[in-house]
Enzyme design. Structure first.
Site, short mmCIF file in Angstrom:
data_model
loop_
_atom_site.label_atom_id
_atom_site.label_comp_id
_atom_site.label_asym_id
_atom_site.label_seq_id
_atom_site.Cartn_x
_atom_site.Cartn_y
_atom_site.Cartn_z
N SER A 7 47.28 33.06 37.99
CA SER A 7 45.95 32.50 38.21
C SER A 7 45.86 31.12 37.59
O SER A 7 46.02 30.94 36.38
CB SER A 7 44.89 33.41 37.59
N HIS A 32 47.22 32.05 42.61
CA HIS A 32 45.86 32.61 42.70
C HIS A 32 44.88 31.53 42.25
O HIS A 32 45.03 30.94 41.17
CB HIS A 32 45.77 33.85 41.81
N ASP A 34 40.97 30.62 41.53
CA ASP A 34 39.67 31.23 41.23
C ASP A 34 38.52 30.25 41.39
O ASP A 34 38.46 29.24 40.68
CB ASP A 34 39.67 31.76 39.79
N MET A 36 34.40 29.80 41.20
CA MET A 36 33.18 30.41 40.65
C MET A 36 32.00 29.48 40.85
O MET A 36 32.14 28.26 40.72
CB MET A 36 33.35 30.65 39.14
N HIS A 65 40.36 33.22 45.57
CA HIS A 65 39.43 34.29 45.16
C HIS A 65 38.05 33.68 44.97
O HIS A 65 37.80 32.97 43.99
CB HIS A 65 39.97 34.91 43.85
N MET A 67 34.47 33.81 43.96
CA MET A 67 33.43 34.52 43.20
C MET A 67 32.15 33.74 43.39
O MET A 67 31.64 33.10 42.46
CB MET A 67 33.86 34.62 41.72
N MET A 138 39.10 44.47 40.84
CA MET A 138 38.95 43.72 39.58
C MET A 138 39.16 44.67 38.41
O MET A 138 38.51 45.72 38.33
CB MET A 138 37.56 43.09 39.49
N PHE A 144 35.71 35.23 33.81
CA PHE A 144 36.44 34.64 32.68
C PHE A 144 37.87 35.17 32.62
O PHE A 144 38.09 36.36 32.88
CB PHE A 144 35.74 34.97 31.36
N ASP A 176 43.40 42.26 39.42
CA ASP A 176 43.13 40.95 38.81
C ASP A 176 42.32 41.15 37.54
O ASP A 176 41.21 41.69 37.57
CB ASP A 176 42.34 40.09 39.83
N GLY A 178 43.39 40.83 33.05
CA GLY A 178 44.06 41.52 31.95
C GLY A 178 45.42 42.08 32.29
O GLY A 178 45.92 42.96 31.58
N GLY A 198 46.74 35.56 34.71
CA GLY A 198 46.42 34.20 34.25
C GLY A 198 47.05 33.92 32.91
O GLY A 198 48.10 33.29 32.81
#
Ligand code: DX5
Ligand code: ZN
Length: 217
Positions: A7, A32, A34, A36, A65, A67, A138, A144, A176, A178, A198
């Protein structure tokens, strides 16, 4: 085959080209990306101009992705900006809006993904199964990087894997949040075949070693 998708959110944006080179040379499969909007999630990140630059820089598969609320407003522009796959959230609009956006992504020749927040039941993806190439579970609350993996999401991964396999569907299953060398094997065992990571990649100096550790190689 399991794909590893670092990520970009965890990358050093002042050195983005070199960061992309490092994961490419480190044998990552996808990038990936992200996005937002500060509304669907309580954070802002990057958007169209950065995606256009990244597209010009690399031929890596770009896994975007979104969001963002009412993603149908923007899917065409993200496809044109160079996404290979555009993933939208099931919670981001009413059912008809989500379906129309997924169909538009495919009409534009890109792969369509549907993401589920931790609080969304696995079967929320059912009405869209004909319209998706990928389902994203997720494993943190979106918004975050660097959060702890939610192990209780693995039941959701298993449920969706069972459902895909029973019907012989051609649909990828992504996790996605952790994901690292410790949690990745649990995701793979539960049936995920695309792993976003990430901090577990970009916070490590040796990107090849980080990607290999997540892959379990
Ligand atoms: C979170 C993003 C993730 C995030 C993952 O909202 O969707 O892609 O960057 O970061 P890590 O792997 O650090 O949890
Ligand atoms: Zn993401």
């Amino acid at each position: 085959m399991v794909r590893i998708a670092p990520s970009i959110l965890a990358a050093d944006f002042a050195r983005l080209g070199a960061e992309i080179d490092s994961i490419r040379e480190g044998k990552a499969d996808w990038l990936h990306f992200d996005v937002m909007d500060g509304l669907f999630v309580p954070n802002l990140s990057i958007g169209l101009p950065v995606l256009e630059s990244v597209r010009r820089y690399t031929d890596m598969f770009l896994d975007v992705h979104l969001m963002i609320r009412e993603p149908g407003r923007y899917v065409e522009r993200f496809c044109e900006a160079g996404a290979d796959l555009v993933c939208i959230h099931a919670e981001a609009d009413a059912e008809e809006g989500i379906r129309a956006a997924l169909r538009e992504i495919r009409r534009l020749g890109k792969k369509a993904g549907l993401a589920l927040k931790p609080g969304t039941a696995w079967d929320a993806a059912l009405p869209f199964i004909e319209d998706v190439d990928l389902i994203l579970v997720m494993t943190v609350e979106p918004g975050f990087g660097g959060q702890s993996f939610m192990g209780d999401m693995l039941d959701k991964v298993r449920a969706i894997r069972g459902w895909i396999d029973e019907r012989g569907l051609d649909c990828m299953l992504e996790v996605d949040g952790g994901v690292d060398a410790d949690t990745a094997p649990r995701c793979i065992a539960a049936g995920a075949n695309v792993l976003v990571a990430g901090s577990a990649v970009f916070n490590k100096p040796d990107r090849a070693a980080a990607v290999a550790a997540i892959r379990g190689a």
